[in-house]
Design a protein around this motif. Sequence first.
Motif, PDB file in Angstrom:
ATOM      1  N   GLN A  58       0.819  -1.204   0.000  1.00 14.57           N
ATOM      2  CA  GLN A  58       0.000   0.000   0.000  1.00 14.57           C
ATOM      3  C   GLN A  58       0.868   1.277   0.000  1.00 14.57           C
ATOM      4  O   GLN A  58       0.543   2.278   0.615  1.00 14.57           O
ATOM      5  CB  GLN A  58      -0.950  -0.005   1.200  1.00 14.57           C
ATOM      6  CG  GLN A  58      -1.860  -1.220   1.239  1.00 14.57           C
ATOM      7  CD  GLN A  58      -2.679  -1.324   2.500  1.00 14.57           C
ATOM      8  OE1 GLN A  58      -2.809  -0.368   3.248  1.00 14.57           O
ATOM      9  NE2 GLN A  58      -3.261  -2.485   2.734  1.00 14.57           N
ATOM     10  N   GLY A  59       1.988   1.204  -0.672  1.00 12.49           N
ATOM     11  CA  GLY A  59       2.832   2.380  -0.793  1.00 12.49           C
ATOM     12  C   GLY A  59       3.684   2.682   0.413  1.00 12.49           C
ATOM     13  O   GLY A  59       4.216   3.786   0.543  1.00 12.49           O
ATOM     14  N   ILE A  60       3.848   1.713   1.331  1.00 14.63           N
ATOM     15  CA  ILE A  60       4.682   1.910   2.524  1.00 14.63           C
ATOM     16  C   ILE A  60       5.931   1.057   2.358  1.00 14.63           C
ATOM     17  O   ILE A  60       5.907  -0.157   2.575  1.00 14.63           O
ATOM     18  CB  ILE A  60       3.914   1.522   3.810  1.00 14.63           C
ATOM     19  CG1 ILE A  60       2.612   2.297   3.899  1.00 14.63           C
ATOM     20  CG2 ILE A  60       4.777   1.778   5.047  1.00 14.63           C
ATOM     21  CD1 ILE A  60       1.753   1.917   5.083  1.00 14.63           C
ATOM     22  N   PRO A  61       7.039   1.640   1.978  1.00 11.26           N
ATOM     23  CA  PRO A  61       8.245   0.853   1.658  1.00 11.26           C
ATOM     24  C   PRO A  61       8.794   0.047   2.823  1.00 11.26           C
ATOM     25  O   PRO A  61       9.445  -0.979   2.608  1.00 11.26           O
ATOM     26  CB  PRO A  61       9.250   1.919   1.200  1.00 11.26           C
ATOM     27  CG  PRO A  61       8.424   3.093   0.786  1.00 11.26           C
ATOM     28  CD  PRO A  61       7.232   3.072   1.707  1.00 11.26           C
ATOM     29  N   SER A  62       8.573   0.483   4.056  1.00 10.78           N
ATOM     30  CA  SER A  62       9.206  -0.181   5.199  1.00 10.78           C
ATOM     31  C   SER A  62       8.557  -1.514   5.550  1.00 10.78           C
ATOM     32  O   SER A  62       9.157  -2.316   6.279  1.00 10.78           O
ATOM     33  CB  SER A  62       9.164   0.733   6.431  1.00 10.78           C
ATOM     34  OG  SER A  62       7.824   1.074   6.746  1.00 10.78           O
ATOM     35  N   ILE A  63       7.351  -1.798   5.056  1.00 11.89           N
ATOM     36  CA  ILE A  63       6.676  -3.055   5.374  1.00 11.89           C
ATOM     37  C   ILE A  63       7.279  -4.184   4.557  1.00 11.89           C
ATOM     38  O   ILE A  63       7.389  -4.094   3.332  1.00 11.89           O
ATOM     39  CB  ILE A  63       5.161  -2.948   5.122  1.00 11.89           C
ATOM     40  CG1 ILE A  63       4.550  -1.926   6.080  1.00 11.89           C
ATOM     41  CG2 ILE A  63       4.488  -4.311   5.285  1.00 11.89           C
ATOM     42  CD1 ILE A  63       3.061  -1.742   5.903  1.00 11.89           C
ATOM     43  N   GLU A  64       7.677  -5.254   5.234  1.00  9.75           N
ATOM     44  CA  GLU A  64       8.290  -6.405   4.581  1.00  9.75           C
ATOM     45  C   GLU A  64       7.271  -7.534   4.425  1.00  9.75           C
ATOM     46  O   GLU A  64       6.297  -7.628   5.164  1.00  9.75           O
ATOM     47  CB  GLU A  64       9.493  -6.893   5.389  1.00  9.75           C
ATOM     48  CG  GLU A  64      10.584  -5.848   5.584  1.00  9.75           C
ATOM     49  CD  GLU A  64      11.739  -6.376   6.393  1.00  9.75           C
ATOM     50  OE1 GLU A  64      12.055  -7.582   6.269  1.00  9.75           O
ATOM     51  OE2 GLU A  64      12.334  -5.609   7.172  1.00  9.75           O
ATOM     52  N   GLN A  65       7.556  -8.395   3.472  1.00  8.05           N
ATOM     53  CA  GLN A  65       6.648  -9.511   3.215  1.00  8.05           C
ATOM     54  C   GLN A  65       6.663 -10.487   4.383  1.00  8.05           C
ATOM     55  O   GLN A  65       7.710 -10.830   4.922  1.00  8.05           O
ATOM     56  CB  GLN A  65       7.047 -10.241   1.929  1.00  8.05           C
ATOM     57  CG  GLN A  65       6.109 -11.394   1.587  1.00  8.05           C
ATOM     58  CD  GLN A  65       6.570 -12.144   0.348  1.00  8.05           C
ATOM     59  OE1 GLN A  65       7.691 -11.935  -0.130  1.00  8.05           O
ATOM     60  NE2 GLN A  65       5.714 -13.018  -0.171  1.00  8.05           N
TER      61      GLN A  65
END
Length: 231
Positions: free
Chosen positions: A166-173
């Motif tokens: 959702q456009g949040i680069p810091s979230i990892e899979q």
Amino acid sequence: MRLLRRAMAGLLVLAGAAPLAAQKPGAVEIGVFGRFNSTDEQLHFDDRTGIGGRLGVFFVQNLAIELDGSYNPLYTAEGDFVRYIPWHAGLVYNIGIGSTSAFLIGARYTDNWFREAYRETEHGIGGLLGFRLGTGSTLSIRVDGTIDYIFNPESRFSQNPPIGVQGIPSIEQDDKNIHYGVQAGLSLMFGGTTRTPTRTAYWTRRISVPIRRPATRSTPTGVRLTPTATA
């Protein structure tokens, strides 16, 4: 936290008028608490404190069905605001210590809502361990530790950390999320019924036994008794 202080003050007022209660069938528990969150490390959220409330009803001795929810403001690593609203419903067993205190253990269904910059509505299972310290006939201090296991979080769609979710680069899979929490607050318990044992009537037969007193010789008034000689 002004709202939390007002809610706790309201419980203190109600405690002065509420009757004595315990973890009996029909007893009702209402409470407010502050909550500290530790969300899954793959989300990289700046965890903060929030406020929540609970409602429980004891349907058998020491076992209650309980619902709680809380509102928790969080921030992403980029500084975007996220609202975190976890809901829980399940069973909580009270292991009594004395007349008013207890250890708590629970199993719960959880539904996690994330809103604003990060959006998610997913369910899972959770657990609770806690302690209730009685301070009087109705009011108690309650501290709980919680864990929520989310089966299908939105973070499972993240294929590349620079893009994120959702456009949040810091979230990892991540295919699962595990969130922890600590809740501390006040609880008010009232109501409940006490089963009274059946009384059995016993008929007793009273037996009167006459009491015989030894016979006594009476001496007429004014008569003197003199010994007589015998030949």
